[in-house]
Design a protein around this motif. Sequence first.
Motif, PDB file in Angstrom:
ATOM      1  N   PRO A  50     -48.014  19.742  72.063  1.00 41.58           N
ATOM      2  CA  PRO A  50     -47.048  19.381  73.438  1.00 41.58           C
ATOM      3  C   PRO A  50     -47.907  19.446  74.653  1.00 41.58           C
ATOM      4  N   GLN A 106     -49.035  24.927  70.410  1.00 38.78           N
ATOM      5  CA  GLN A 106     -47.961  25.574  70.093  1.00 38.78           C
ATOM      6  C   GLN A 106     -48.240  27.051  70.257  1.00 38.78           C
ATOM      7  N   GLY A 148     -37.176  21.090  79.102  1.00 43.20           N
ATOM      8  CA  GLY A 148     -37.717  21.826  77.773  1.00 43.20           C
ATOM      9  C   GLY A 148     -37.414  23.176  77.618  1.00 43.20           C
ATOM     10  N   ASP A 197     -34.660  25.012  76.748  1.00 45.89           N
ATOM     11  CA  ASP A 197     -34.157  25.609  75.664  1.00 45.89           C
ATOM     12  C   ASP A 197     -34.951  25.420  74.263  1.00 45.89           C
ATOM     13  N   THR A 198     -36.108  24.976  74.339  1.00 49.40           N
ATOM     14  CA  THR A 198     -36.938  25.023  73.385  1.00 49.40           C
ATOM     15  C   THR A 198     -38.026  26.267  73.451  1.00 49.40           C
ATOM     16  N   ASN A 202     -39.299  30.133  73.532  1.00 47.46           N
ATOM     17  CA  ASN A 202     -39.032  31.588  72.926  1.00 47.46           C
ATOM     18  C   ASN A 202     -37.770  32.405  73.643  1.00 47.46           C
ATOM     19  N   ALA A 254     -43.204  25.541  72.388  1.00 49.22           N
ATOM     20  CA  ALA A 254     -42.780  25.287  70.967  1.00 49.22           C
ATOM     21  C   ALA A 254     -43.439  23.976  70.736  1.00 49.22           C
ATOM     22  N   GLU A 257     -41.884  20.966  71.667  1.00 46.17           N
ATOM     23  CA  GLU A 257     -41.448  20.052  72.693  1.00 46.17           C
ATOM     24  C   GLU A 257     -42.207  19.863  73.856  1.00 46.17           C
TER      25      GLU A 257
END
Length: 110
Positions: free
Chosen positions: A2, A23, A58, A60-61, A63, A92, A94
């Motif tokens: 990412p 990640q 991003g 919502d991606t 934690n 994450a 994305e």
Amino acid sequence: MPKITVLPHPELAPDGAVIDAPQKTSICDALLLNKIDIEHACGQVGACSTCHVIVVQGFDTLNELGDNEEDMLDQAWGLQPHSRLSCQARVALEDLTVELPRYTLNHAKE
């Protein structure tokens, strides 16, 4: 891997930046490893709000937001609906786009 796109900030990233972020790395660690010297007064333990960022893309991606982080965010300057403490927000799969607020509130300094 990412990528984190950092929007331009007058002092920390005048031209903005695009950085690779493995990640599960915190946004704060990714920024610091790429010479974007975001303030992190508490040593990245989520006990202050100096590493506050606004996640433009991003959100919502990331934690889940914990209770402690939510409490600390209440002290952040320029709080937005998609604000996070960069030391607590983990990358994450994305890509992300973040904005660094112009100011931070460092209660230890003030």
